[in-house]
Design a protein around this motif. Structure first.
Motif, short mmCIF file in Angstrom:
data_model
loop_
_atom_site.label_atom_id
_atom_site.label_comp_id
_atom_site.label_asym_id
_atom_site.label_seq_id
_atom_site.Cartn_x
_atom_site.Cartn_y
_atom_site.Cartn_z
N UNK A 105 31.99 -100.22 27.50
CA UNK A 105 32.25 -101.53 26.89
C UNK A 105 32.39 -101.45 25.37
N UNK A 106 31.80 -100.44 24.74
CA UNK A 106 31.86 -100.31 23.28
C UNK A 106 32.79 -99.17 22.85
N UNK A 107 33.74 -98.81 23.72
CA UNK A 107 34.78 -97.84 23.34
C UNK A 107 36.04 -98.63 22.98
N UNK A 108 36.48 -98.47 21.74
CA UNK A 108 37.59 -99.26 21.22
C UNK A 108 38.78 -98.36 20.88
N UNK A 109 39.95 -98.97 20.87
CA UNK A 109 41.17 -98.24 20.54
C UNK A 109 41.42 -98.31 19.04
N UNK A 110 41.66 -97.16 18.43
CA UNK A 110 42.01 -97.07 17.01
C UNK A 110 43.48 -96.66 16.91
N UNK A 147 32.40 -101.66 16.23
CA UNK A 147 31.51 -100.62 16.75
C UNK A 147 30.05 -101.05 16.61
N UNK A 148 29.68 -101.53 15.43
CA UNK A 148 28.31 -101.98 15.20
C UNK A 148 27.96 -103.12 16.15
N UNK A 149 28.89 -104.06 16.33
CA UNK A 149 28.64 -105.17 17.24
C UNK A 149 28.46 -104.68 18.68
#
Length: 332
Positions: A105-110, A147-149
């Motif tokens: 859930x906390x893996x984001x696309x850069x 990421x922090x959130x």
């Protein structure tokens, strides 16, 4: 036997079985480990290099994702936080990670970078070449905030945080400080395995792990034994301002120094080494789960040694199961 000198077989088994009760969040540089396996039959006519006829291709979690994979393989419930690129490799990697059972859930696309990829070419069970594709600039500020959130939300569900920094741009000094502070507010231990360039960012962490060459990059040549060895580690732990410093020493095992003055060199048992790739990730994963299972530092170091031994017997970056860890007791 090494294991029997440090803890009983019953205690060893109890701690390993308790890994399944732990939940851990891993934050850091997510990478793809790609393997091209084949055979060599001839030398290229174009230049004096081997021609590898690829027979098998495999994509595995690497970097922080490999730490998460190791924790999951050891039985823990695992959450992962970090970035992948806006590319096919990133999508495939996330799919593999989710299939393993790791929460993303906390893996984001850069979109500003490709997914970091390390391609290892293996012929006749020997690694002959590695090709890296990456960009290591810091992730944009808006992604750091996401990421922090994401970490803040995951902290409600975990017993510990492992911050795994390979200096690929996921983490900044400010982000690390925020993550450690948020974890401390919830009395959640923070275990870290940084590179020397970022080691000083992790003050306040519960555990910081380095290999010998990384420690020497920070503090100069490491004495091999005696009072100088003890003072070396104690001074480095004090400099880094962490509760426990762990240094892996390759075939010599590992050593640790605690804030209360406890220190120990835990020798490794003799094994046939096939590949050390990823062994540090296995070691830190087992150490973290052992400590969460209420092992003493000495007991945790013993279990971490066993886990590292299991990993280096395998070719390539590999995970270790609780069954393998239990069976390794009988190898000493």
């Amino acid at each position: 036997m090494l294991g029997e000198n440090l803890l009983s077989k019953e205690r060893y088994e109890y701690l390993v079985h308790n890994f399944a009760s732990q939940a851990v969040l891993v934050v850091g540089d997510i990478m793809a480990d790609e393997y091209l396996r084949g055979i060599v039959r001839r030398i290229s006519p174009e230049s004096p290099v081997m021609i590898v006829e690829v027979q098998n291709e495999e994509l595995k979690p690497g970097g922080a994702a490999n730490v998460a994979h190791n924790l999951c393989a050891l039985g823990a419930k695992v959450f992962l936080a970090g970035f992948v690129g806006e590319d096919e490799i990133g999508r495939n990697l996330c799919s593999i990670i989710e299939q393993i059972g790791i929460r993303t859930h906390a893996v984001f696309c850069d979109p500003s970078r490709p997914t970091t990829r390390k391609t290892r070419i293996i012929a006749q069970h020997q690694q002959v070449l590695r090709v890296d594709r990456e960009r290591t600039h810091e992730a944009p500020a808006y992604l750091q905030m996401k990421l922090v959130q994401g970490v803040q939300e995951a902290l409600h569900n975990v017993d510990a945080v492992i911050i795994s920094d390979y200096r690929k741009g996921t983490l900044t000094k400010e982000t690390v400080a925020t993550l450690i502070a948020r974890a401390q507010q919830k009395a959640i231990p923070v275990i870290t395995n940084p590179k020397p360039a970022s080691a000083t960012w992790f003050c306040g962490a519960t555990v910081l792990s380095l290999n010998q060459s990384e420690a020497e990059e920070l503090a100069g040549p490491m004495p091999s034994h005696g009072k100088a060895f003890v003072e070396y580690g104690a001074a480095l732990r004090e400099r880094l301002q962490v509760e426990m410093l762990v240094t892996t020493l390759g075939p010599r095992g590992l050593a640790y120094w605690c804030q209360d003055g406890e220190h120990r060199h835990v020798p490794a048992h003799p094994i046939e080494v096939y590949d050390v790739a990823g062994a540090g990730d296995t070691t830190i994963s087992a150490l973290a789960l052992a400590l969460l299972s209420k092992a003493t530092p000495l007991e945790a170091a013993c279990i971490a040694n066993h886990a590292g031994a299991c990993a280096v017997r395998k070719v390539g970056v590999a995970t270790v199961s609780p069954e393998e860890l239990l069976a390794d007791w009988n190898q000493v």
